[in-house]
Design a protein around this motif. Structure first.
Motif, PDB file in Angstrom:
ATOM      1  N   LEU A  85       0.842  -1.203   0.000  1.00  0.00           N
ATOM      2  CA  LEU A  85       0.000   0.000   0.000  1.00  0.00           C
ATOM      3  C   LEU A  85       0.875   1.250   0.000  1.00  0.00           C
ATOM      4  CD1 LEU A  85      -2.568  -1.011   2.789  1.00  0.00           C
ATOM      5  CD2 LEU A  85      -2.912  -1.102   0.325  1.00  0.00           C
ATOM      6  N   THR A  86       0.356   2.336  -0.588  1.00  0.00           N
ATOM      7  CA  THR A  86       1.084   3.611  -0.540  1.00  0.00           C
ATOM      8  C   THR A  86       0.887   4.231   0.844  1.00  0.00           C
ATOM      9  OG1 THR A  86      -0.812   4.905  -1.240  1.00  0.00           O
ATOM     10  CG2 THR A  86       0.581   3.975  -2.986  1.00  0.00           C
ATOM     11  N   GLN A  87       1.733   5.224   1.167  1.00  0.00           N
ATOM     12  CA  GLN A  87       1.602   5.916   2.457  1.00  0.00           C
ATOM     13  C   GLN A  87       0.224   6.564   2.580  1.00  0.00           C
ATOM     14  OE1 GLN A  87       3.443   6.000   5.279  1.00  0.00           O
ATOM     15  NE2 GLN A  87       4.491   4.340   4.201  1.00  0.00           N
ATOM     16  N   ASP A  88      -0.263   7.134   1.483  1.00  0.00           N
ATOM     17  CA  ASP A  88      -1.584   7.774   1.516  1.00  0.00           C
ATOM     18  C   ASP A  88      -2.691   6.754   1.810  1.00  0.00           C
ATOM     19  OD1 ASP A  88      -0.681  10.275   1.142  1.00  0.00           O
ATOM     20  OD2 ASP A  88      -1.249  10.435  -0.982  1.00  0.00           O
ATOM     21  N   GLU A  89      -2.582   5.584   1.164  1.00  0.00           N
ATOM     22  CA  GLU A  89      -3.592   4.532   1.404  1.00  0.00           C
ATOM     23  C   GLU A  89      -3.556   4.090   2.872  1.00  0.00           C
ATOM     24  OE1 GLU A  89      -3.958   2.165  -2.866  1.00  0.00           O
ATOM     25  OE2 GLU A  89      -2.167   1.874  -1.648  1.00  0.00           O
ATOM     26  N   ILE A  90      -2.353   3.935   3.409  1.00  0.00           N
ATOM     27  CA  ILE A  90      -2.226   3.522   4.807  1.00  0.00           C
ATOM     28  C   ILE A  90      -2.844   4.575   5.718  1.00  0.00           C
ATOM     29  CG2 ILE A  90      -0.544   3.139   6.678  1.00  0.00           C
ATOM     30  CD1 ILE A  90       1.255   1.763   4.604  1.00  0.00           C
ATOM     31  N   LYS A  91      -2.538   5.836   5.485  1.00  0.00           N
ATOM     32  CA  LYS A  91      -3.073   6.919   6.331  1.00  0.00           C
ATOM     33  C   LYS A  91      -4.599   6.948   6.282  1.00  0.00           C
ATOM     34  CE  LYS A  91       0.673  10.318   6.659  1.00  0.00           C
ATOM     35  NZ  LYS A  91       0.849  10.133   8.068  1.00  0.00           N
ATOM     36  N   THR A  92      -5.148   6.787   5.084  1.00  0.00           N
ATOM     37  CA  THR A  92      -6.611   6.819   4.943  1.00  0.00           C
ATOM     38  C   THR A  92      -7.255   5.654   5.683  1.00  0.00           C
ATOM     39  OG1 THR A  92      -6.313   7.799   2.778  1.00  0.00           O
ATOM     40  CG2 THR A  92      -8.484   6.887   3.243  1.00  0.00           C
ATOM     41  N   ARG A  93      -6.672   4.458   5.524  1.00  0.00           N
ATOM     42  CA  ARG A  93      -7.233   3.278   6.182  1.00  0.00           C
ATOM     43  C   ARG A  93      -7.161   3.427   7.698  1.00  0.00           C
ATOM     44  NH1 ARG A  93      -7.911  -1.120   2.362  1.00  0.00           N
ATOM     45  NH2 ARG A  93      -8.718  -2.328   4.085  1.00  0.00           N
ATOM     46  N   VAL A  94      -6.019   3.895   8.201  1.00  0.00           N
ATOM     47  CA  VAL A  94      -5.836   4.039   9.646  1.00  0.00           C
ATOM     48  C   VAL A  94      -6.843   5.047  10.196  1.00  0.00           C
ATOM     49  CG1 VAL A  94      -4.253   4.877  11.432  1.00  0.00           C
ATOM     50  CG2 VAL A  94      -3.424   3.313   9.670  1.00  0.00           C
ATOM     51  N   ALA A  95      -6.993   6.187   9.499  1.00  0.00           N
ATOM     52  CA  ALA A  95      -7.918   7.223   9.969  1.00  0.00           C
ATOM     53  C   ALA A  95      -9.350   6.690   9.981  1.00  0.00           C
ATOM     54  CB  ALA A  95      -7.814   8.458   9.078  1.00  0.00           C
ATOM     55  N   THR A  96      -9.732   5.960   8.939  1.00  0.00           N
ATOM     56  CA  THR A  96     -11.097   5.427   8.867  1.00  0.00           C
ATOM     57  C   THR A  96     -11.352   4.435  10.004  1.00  0.00           C
ATOM     58  OG1 THR A  96     -11.020   5.649   6.476  1.00  0.00           O
ATOM     59  CG2 THR A  96     -12.766   4.264   7.359  1.00  0.00           C
TER      60      THR A  96
END
Ligand SMILES: Nc1ncnc2c1ncn2[C@@H]1O[C@H](COP(=O)(O)OP(=O)(O)OP(=O)(O)O)[C@@H](O)[C@H]1O
Length: 288
Positions: A132-143
């Motif tokens: 996963l990209t850093q952006d994808e990881i950040k979005t998943r974690v926040a959700t």
């Protein structure tokens, strides 16, 4: 209690997309209607003199997909052992088990599970194995953190969290990987009431957010039954009652009447403790 009252009105999230293949495996002998199934499960422990002590005897259960069920029973009846078998942490000595994947086991002590320095790092920990990209990881974690009501704690060091907050972070760690089954082992035993409600809300919200998540919650606290869609009641290594709220109430009444009658006929047998347990269980179920 009205379950919807537990969910904050702002809690509308898009379900996290799956990261694993959810195609049925050759073990998936059961229907998609149930996310958790056990058939005639037994578990014995060898004693050293070639003998075996039975811990679970002929346990069967079926938990419908998308529901929140509780596993109840007196101390030492085998609840944690059954949950560990469903999680794949123990191998049954007999019977069949099917649990939809990905599945996640959340421990009673969150310090066994929440190990990274910050909340964000801890929830992201399991994503390292995916591409996963850093952006994808950040979005998943926040959700995932938003679902359990912990988004504002994103940068907090984990050692500053309460026990209930750590439990919610552990649940977010499961959700971030799009887990389909949550197996929750006595999460609220050592929590105060506010943390207890926070963790129950987190689980309820996880199920409401994705209709595909199923949860089995082991508890001693009979008052928590009011949040459940159904319950499994165990005694002495056996499942003695299993069903939805309405089924449970009718069956339990019959069971208690039979138990009481047997107790009256057999004066030498002390049945007070299980009787009290079942009465309380029945009372709580009927309140729904
Ligand atoms: N490895 C083991 N060796 C010996 N006995 C064990 C082992 N694991 C579990 N037991 C016994 O099996 C029984 C069931 O244990 P289990 O922890 O599953 O019960 P429980 O219903 O979860 O109890 P509690 O509510 O107190 O946590 C207990 O009598 C326990 O002492």
């Amino acid at each position: 209690m009205n379950h919807s009252a537990l969910i904050p009105p702002s809690s509308t999230h898009l379900p996290l997309p799956p990261l694993h293949s959810t195609a049925p495996t050759r073990n998936a002998a059961f229907t998609e209607k149930f996310s958790i199934e056990g058939r005639n499960l037994s578990y014995t422990i060898p004693t050293g003199q070639g003998r075996h002590v039975p811990i679970l005897r002929d346990c069967s259960l079926s938990i419908p997909s998308g529901q929140f069920w509780m596993l109840l029973g007196p101390n030492g009846c085998g609840k944690s052992t059954l949950l560990k078998i469903l999680a794949g942490l123990l191998k049954p000595t007999g019977g069949f088990v099917y649990v939809k994947k990905p599945k996640s086991f959340v421990f009673q002590n969150p310090d066994h599970q929440v190990v990274m320095p910050t909340v964000e790092a801890d929830v992201a920990f399991g994503l390292g194995k995916f591409n996963l990209t850093q952006d994808e990881i950040k979005t998943r974690v926040a959700t995932a953190l938003d679902v359990v009501g912990m988004l504002e704690y994103l940068q907090r060091p984990v050692q500053t969290l309460s026990g209930g907050q750590k439990q919610r972070v552990a649940i977010a760690g499961a959700l971030v990987e799009a887990c389909k089954v949550l197996l929750l082992d006595e999460l609220t035993t050592f929590l105060d009431e506010s943390d207890q409600i926070g963790v129950i809300n987190a689980v309820k919200n996880s199920l409401d957010n994705s209709k595909d998540v199923t949860a089995l919650w082991v508890t001693h606290r009979l008052e928590e039954l009011e949040y459940a869609d159904g319950a499994v009641y165990m005694e002495d290594g056996r499942v003695v009652m299993h069903g939805f709220n309405v089924e449970c109430s009718a069956n339990l009444l019959i069971f208690i009447m039979l138990w009481w009658t047997m107790g009256q006929l057999d004066i030498g047998v002390l049945r007070a403790s299980p009787f009290v347990h079942l009465c309380m269980f029945c009372f709580d179920v009927r309140r729904n």
